[in-house]
Design a protein around this motif. Structure first.
Motif, PDB file in Angstrom:
ATOM      1  N   TRP A 111      61.818  20.756  46.793  1.00  0.00           N
ATOM      2  CA  TRP A 111      61.382  21.928  47.564  1.00  0.00           C
ATOM      3  C   TRP A 111      62.161  22.032  48.876  1.00  0.00           C
ATOM      4  O   TRP A 111      62.630  23.111  49.239  1.00  0.00           O
ATOM      5  CB  TRP A 111      59.876  21.875  47.834  1.00  0.00           C
ATOM      6  CG  TRP A 111      59.439  22.897  48.817  1.00  0.00           C
ATOM      7  CD1 TRP A 111      59.457  24.262  48.661  1.00  0.00           C
ATOM      8  CD2 TRP A 111      58.955  22.660  50.137  1.00  0.00           C
ATOM      9  NE1 TRP A 111      58.996  24.877  49.804  1.00  0.00           N
ATOM     10  CE2 TRP A 111      58.691  23.910  50.728  1.00  0.00           C
ATOM     11  CE3 TRP A 111      58.716  21.511  50.880  1.00  0.00           C
ATOM     12  CZ2 TRP A 111      58.194  24.048  52.018  1.00  0.00           C
ATOM     13  CZ3 TRP A 111      58.210  21.646  52.161  1.00  0.00           C
ATOM     14  CH2 TRP A 111      57.965  22.906  52.715  1.00  0.00           C
ATOM     15  N   ILE A 118      57.638  26.671  46.720  1.00  0.00           N
ATOM     16  CA  ILE A 118      56.683  25.578  46.886  1.00  0.00           C
ATOM     17  C   ILE A 118      55.559  25.652  45.866  1.00  0.00           C
ATOM     18  O   ILE A 118      55.121  24.638  45.343  1.00  0.00           O
ATOM     19  CB  ILE A 118      56.147  25.515  48.339  1.00  0.00           C
ATOM     20  CG1 ILE A 118      55.414  24.188  48.576  1.00  0.00           C
ATOM     21  CG2 ILE A 118      55.276  26.737  48.654  1.00  0.00           C
ATOM     22  CD1 ILE A 118      55.116  23.895  50.026  1.00  0.00           C
ATOM     23  N   ARG A 132      49.678  23.122  50.503  1.00  0.00           N
ATOM     24  CA  ARG A 132      51.050  23.645  50.572  1.00  0.00           C
ATOM     25  C   ARG A 132      51.313  24.302  51.920  1.00  0.00           C
ATOM     26  O   ARG A 132      52.381  24.126  52.510  1.00  0.00           O
ATOM     27  CB  ARG A 132      51.310  24.612  49.414  1.00  0.00           C
ATOM     28  CG  ARG A 132      51.306  23.915  48.068  1.00  0.00           C
ATOM     29  CD  ARG A 132      51.828  24.786  46.951  1.00  0.00           C
ATOM     30  NE  ARG A 132      51.071  25.997  46.727  1.00  0.00           N
ATOM     31  CZ  ARG A 132      50.151  26.158  45.776  1.00  0.00           C
ATOM     32  NH1 ARG A 132      49.863  25.161  44.957  1.00  0.00           N
ATOM     33  NH2 ARG A 132      49.533  27.306  45.627  1.00  0.00           N
ATOM     34  N   GLU A 133      50.336  25.033  52.442  1.00  0.00           N
ATOM     35  CA  GLU A 133      50.503  25.654  53.756  1.00  0.00           C
ATOM     36  C   GLU A 133      50.661  24.590  54.837  1.00  0.00           C
ATOM     37  O   GLU A 133      51.431  24.755  55.784  1.00  0.00           O
ATOM     38  CB  GLU A 133      49.319  26.567  54.086  1.00  0.00           C
ATOM     39  CG  GLU A 133      49.489  27.337  55.374  1.00  0.00           C
ATOM     40  CD  GLU A 133      50.714  28.247  55.374  1.00  0.00           C
ATOM     41  OE1 GLU A 133      51.413  28.289  56.410  1.00  0.00           O
ATOM     42  OE2 GLU A 133      50.976  28.925  54.366  1.00  0.00           O
ATOM     43  N   ILE A 175      54.198  23.677  54.814  1.00  0.00           N
ATOM     44  CA  ILE A 175      55.072  24.746  55.291  1.00  0.00           C
ATOM     45  C   ILE A 175      54.992  24.903  56.806  1.00  0.00           C
ATOM     46  O   ILE A 175      56.004  24.902  57.504  1.00  0.00           O
ATOM     47  CB  ILE A 175      54.705  26.085  54.621  1.00  0.00           C
ATOM     48  CG1 ILE A 175      55.004  26.034  53.130  1.00  0.00           C
ATOM     49  CG2 ILE A 175      55.436  27.253  55.280  1.00  0.00           C
ATOM     50  CD1 ILE A 175      54.396  27.188  52.339  1.00  0.00           C
ATOM     51  N   SER A 176      53.779  25.055  57.323  1.00  0.00           N
ATOM     52  CA  SER A 176      53.613  25.427  58.734  1.00  0.00           C
ATOM     53  C   SER A 176      52.980  24.344  59.600  1.00  0.00           C
ATOM     54  O   SER A 176      52.817  24.538  60.802  1.00  0.00           O
ATOM     55  CB  SER A 176      52.763  26.693  58.831  1.00  0.00           C
ATOM     56  OG  SER A 176      51.433  26.425  58.396  1.00  0.00           O
TER      57      SER A 176
END
Length: 80
Positions: A32, A39, A51-52, A55-56
């Motif tokens: 990824w 993702i 997953r968030e 990411i952030s």
């Protein structure tokens, strides 16, 4: 069928500093990060919230505080 063992990854929310343990295939995470897929496709076994977090670096609780649902917004406006 061969089941790859998952590794534990510790991810800290940048907003509340709480640490979360994610069980993840490191090879999938690396794929990824290289951009080998989206993702949600590469790390499909994680929840959307997990997953968030990757990411952030924002956990579900902080995300909900920053971006309340429409129902919560109407409740807040009614209280004023």
């Amino acid at each position: 069928m061969i089941d790859k063992a998952k590794d534990t990854m510790i991810v800290t929310c940048n907003h509340c500093d709480k640490q979360y343990q994610l069980l993840i295939h490191i090879a999938d995470y690396a794929a990824w990060e290289r951009g080998d897929g989206l993702i949600q496709d590469v790390l499909h076994y994680l929840t959307p919230g997990e997953r968030e977090l990757l990411i952030s670096r924002t956990c579900d609780a902080c995300w909900d505080k920053m971006f309340p649902s429409d129902d919560e917004l109407f409740t807040l406006e009614d209280d004023e």
